[in-house]
Design a protein around this motif. Sequence first.
Motif, PDB file in Angstrom:
ATOM      1  N   ALA A  42       6.885  12.937   0.058  1.00 11.85           N
ATOM      2  CA  ALA A  42       6.864  14.099   0.957  1.00 11.85           C
ATOM      3  C   ALA A  42       5.453  14.402   1.455  1.00 11.85           C
ATOM      4  N   VAL A  43       4.457  14.165   0.627  1.00  9.98           N
ATOM      5  CA  VAL A  43       3.070  14.521   0.959  1.00  9.98           C
ATOM      6  C   VAL A  43       2.310  13.374   1.631  1.00  9.98           C
ATOM      7  N   ALA A  44       2.653  12.149   1.302  1.00  9.35           N
ATOM      8  CA  ALA A  44       1.922  10.981   1.819  1.00  9.35           C
ATOM      9  C   ALA A  44       1.951  10.943   3.337  1.00  9.35           C
ATOM     10  N   LYS A  45       0.868  10.427   3.905  1.00 15.76           N
ATOM     11  CA  LYS A  45       0.749  10.304   5.364  1.00 15.76           C
ATOM     12  C   LYS A  45       0.455   8.847   5.729  1.00 15.76           C
ATOM     13  N   ILE A  46       0.684   8.547   6.976  1.00 12.24           N
ATOM     14  CA  ILE A  46       0.368   7.202   7.483  1.00 12.24           C
ATOM     15  C   ILE A  46      -1.110   6.897   7.246  1.00 12.24           C
ATOM     16  N   SER A  47      -1.963   7.873   7.437  1.00 10.26           N
ATOM     17  CA  SER A  47      -3.400   7.638   7.239  1.00 10.26           C
ATOM     18  C   SER A  47      -3.705   7.262   5.792  1.00 10.26           C
ATOM     19  N   ASP A  48      -2.967   7.821   4.823  1.00 11.17           N
ATOM     20  CA  ASP A  48      -3.143   7.455   3.412  1.00 11.17           C
ATOM     21  C   ASP A  48      -2.753   5.992   3.188  1.00 11.17           C
ATOM     22  N   ILE A  49      -1.641   5.608   3.797  1.00  9.83           N
ATOM     23  CA  ILE A  49      -1.148   4.234   3.663  1.00  9.83           C
ATOM     24  C   ILE A  49      -2.137   3.266   4.301  1.00  9.83           C
ATOM     25  N   ALA A  50      -2.630   3.620   5.483  1.00 11.83           N
ATOM     26  CA  ALA A  50      -3.606   2.771   6.181  1.00 11.83           C
ATOM     27  C   ALA A  50      -4.865   2.595   5.336  1.00 11.83           C
ATOM     28  N   ALA A  51      -5.353   3.684   4.760  1.00 12.06           N
ATOM     29  CA  ALA A  51      -6.563   3.609   3.933  1.00 12.06           C
ATOM     30  C   ALA A  51      -6.328   2.726   2.712  1.00 12.06           C
ATOM     31  N   GLU A  52      -5.192   2.880   2.066  1.00 13.28           N
ATOM     32  CA  GLU A  52      -4.869   2.061   0.887  1.00 13.28           C
ATOM     33  C   GLU A  52      -4.769   0.584   1.253  1.00 13.28           C
ATOM     34  N   ALA A  53      -4.245   0.310   2.462  1.00 12.39           N
ATOM     35  CA  ALA A  53      -4.085  -1.077   2.917  1.00 12.39           C
ATOM     36  C   ALA A  53      -5.381  -1.655   3.470  1.00 12.39           C
ATOM     37  N   GLY A  54      -6.376  -0.806   3.696  1.00 17.31           N
ATOM     38  CA  GLY A  54      -7.630  -1.271   4.277  1.00 17.31           C
ATOM     39  C   GLY A  54      -7.492  -1.577   5.760  1.00 17.31           C
ATOM     40  N   SER A  73      -6.666   0.108   9.903  1.00 21.04           N
ATOM     41  CA  SER A  73      -6.808   1.309  10.719  1.00 21.04           C
ATOM     42  C   SER A  73      -5.464   2.023  10.830  1.00 21.04           C
ATOM     43  N   TYR A  74      -5.526   3.303  11.078  1.00 20.37           N
ATOM     44  CA  TYR A  74      -4.338   4.134  11.259  1.00 20.37           C
ATOM     45  C   TYR A  74      -3.430   3.544  12.333  1.00 20.37           C
ATOM     46  N   GLY A  75      -4.011   3.171  13.470  1.00 17.04           N
ATOM     47  CA  GLY A  75      -3.240   2.611  14.580  1.00 17.04           C
ATOM     48  C   GLY A  75      -2.621   1.263  14.247  1.00 17.04           C
ATOM     49  N   HIS A  76      -3.290   0.501  13.393  1.00 13.74           N
ATOM     50  CA  HIS A  76      -2.777  -0.822  13.032  1.00 13.74           C
ATOM     51  C   HIS A  76      -1.426  -0.717  12.325  1.00 13.74           C
ATOM     52  N   VAL A  77      -1.272   0.303  11.497  1.00  7.78           N
ATOM     53  CA  VAL A  77      -0.010   0.507  10.787  1.00  7.78           C
ATOM     54  C   VAL A  77       1.119   0.727  11.787  1.00  7.78           C
ATOM     55  N   TYR A  78       0.822   1.467  12.855  1.00  8.39           N
ATOM     56  CA  TYR A  78       1.839   1.742  13.878  1.00  8.39           C
ATOM     57  C   TYR A  78       2.232   0.497  14.679  1.00  8.39           C
ATOM     58  N   ASN A  79       1.451  -0.557  14.599  1.00  4.17           N
ATOM     59  CA  ASN A  79       1.849  -1.825  15.224  1.00  4.17           C
ATOM     60  C   ASN A  79       3.021  -2.462  14.475  1.00  4.17           C
ATOM     61  N   ALA A  98       0.838  -1.205   0.000  1.00  2.00           N
ATOM     62  CA  ALA A  98       0.000   0.000   0.000  1.00  2.00           C
ATOM     63  C   ALA A  98       0.871   1.253   0.000  1.00  2.00           C
ATOM     64  N   ALA A  99       1.942   1.230   0.769  1.00  2.00           N
ATOM     65  CA  ALA A  99       2.846   2.379   0.833  1.00  2.00           C
ATOM     66  C   ALA A  99       3.480   2.654  -0.526  1.00  2.00           C
ATOM     67  N   ALA A 100       3.877   1.601  -1.227  1.00  2.00           N
ATOM     68  CA  ALA A 100       4.470   1.786  -2.556  1.00  2.00           C
ATOM     69  C   ALA A 100       3.494   2.515  -3.469  1.00  2.00           C
ATOM     70  N   THR A 101       2.241   2.100  -3.441  1.00  2.00           N
ATOM     71  CA  THR A 101       1.223   2.744  -4.266  1.00  2.00           C
ATOM     72  C   THR A 101       1.021   4.197  -3.863  1.00  2.00           C
ATOM     73  N   VAL A 102       0.880   4.427  -2.572  1.00  2.00           N
ATOM     74  CA  VAL A 102       0.646   5.793  -2.073  1.00  2.00           C
ATOM     75  C   VAL A 102       1.841   6.696  -2.365  1.00  2.00           C
ATOM     76  N   PHE A 103       3.049   6.228  -2.095  1.00  2.00           N
ATOM     77  CA  PHE A 103       4.233   7.033  -2.358  1.00  2.00           C
ATOM     78  C   PHE A 103       4.371   7.353  -3.838  1.00  2.00           C
ATOM     79  N   ALA A 104       4.062   6.397  -4.689  1.00  4.15           N
ATOM     80  CA  ALA A 104       4.185   6.604  -6.129  1.00  4.15           C
ATOM     81  C   ALA A 104       3.170   7.626  -6.635  1.00  4.15           C
ATOM     82  N   VAL A 105       1.957   7.565  -6.108  1.00  6.85           N
ATOM     83  CA  VAL A 105       0.884   8.428  -6.599  1.00  6.85           C
ATOM     84  C   VAL A 105       0.889   9.797  -5.917  1.00  6.85           C
ATOM     85  N   ARG A 106       1.015   9.818  -4.611  1.00  4.34           N
ATOM     86  CA  ARG A 106       0.944  11.088  -3.860  1.00  4.34           C
ATOM     87  C   ARG A 106       2.299  11.750  -3.677  1.00  4.34           C
TER      88      ARG A 106
END
Length: 196
Positions: free
Chosen positions: A33-45, A47-53, A22-30
């Motif tokens: 510098a602009v991408a956020k953890i919340s963007d990565i979490a949403a792309e991965a389906g 929760s925001y907190g789950h990514v931090y695990n 998901a991060a690869a997709t988000v980083f490539a598209v957004r």
Amino acid sequence: MARNVIKDQEQRELRRNQILSAAATVFAVRGVAVAKISDIAAEAGLSYGHVYNFFESKEQILLTLVVSSQERYTELLLEARGLQGTTVDKLRWLISQYLIKGRTSTHFWVVLQAQATEVLSAEEKAVILDKALYNRDLLADIISDGQAEGTIVEGDSIELATLLLSLFQGTSIWGYRGFGEPSDQAVDRMLRLVIR
């Protein structure tokens, strides 16, 4: 009991890879510098907190993604060098694998951004550069082998490797630049640069 531990580890690795994909997709598209953890979490389906695990920061995700991409390229180079056939055969296989291997263009685009932006520290960028130089030198070794067998043009193998690498990596991101996809003949056209 041990079976549950193994299953838990497998599930954890699956989630980690899901986040990295998901991060690869988000980083490539957004952009990194602009991408956020919340963007990565949403792309991965997830929760925001789950990514931090799995990752402490966006920077850790980016560095993990870049290093793993570079390691996959190292594996391709080593596999190419060990193949039977001429150096031209090995280079043809390598470039074809690089251009068709899943998401190579996305990962290369992310690596370029990681090196060009201020998201990573100078030390982290140095790690990326060291690995890039190591991989370039592996390609130069393959070219040197070809020079010894008489199938590759004479010249500085590092410079020839850098030229060839620049060409096929640049070709891999044609889609991001709006140039479309390379034709089936693109690999042979690239190889003409170094074939004797």
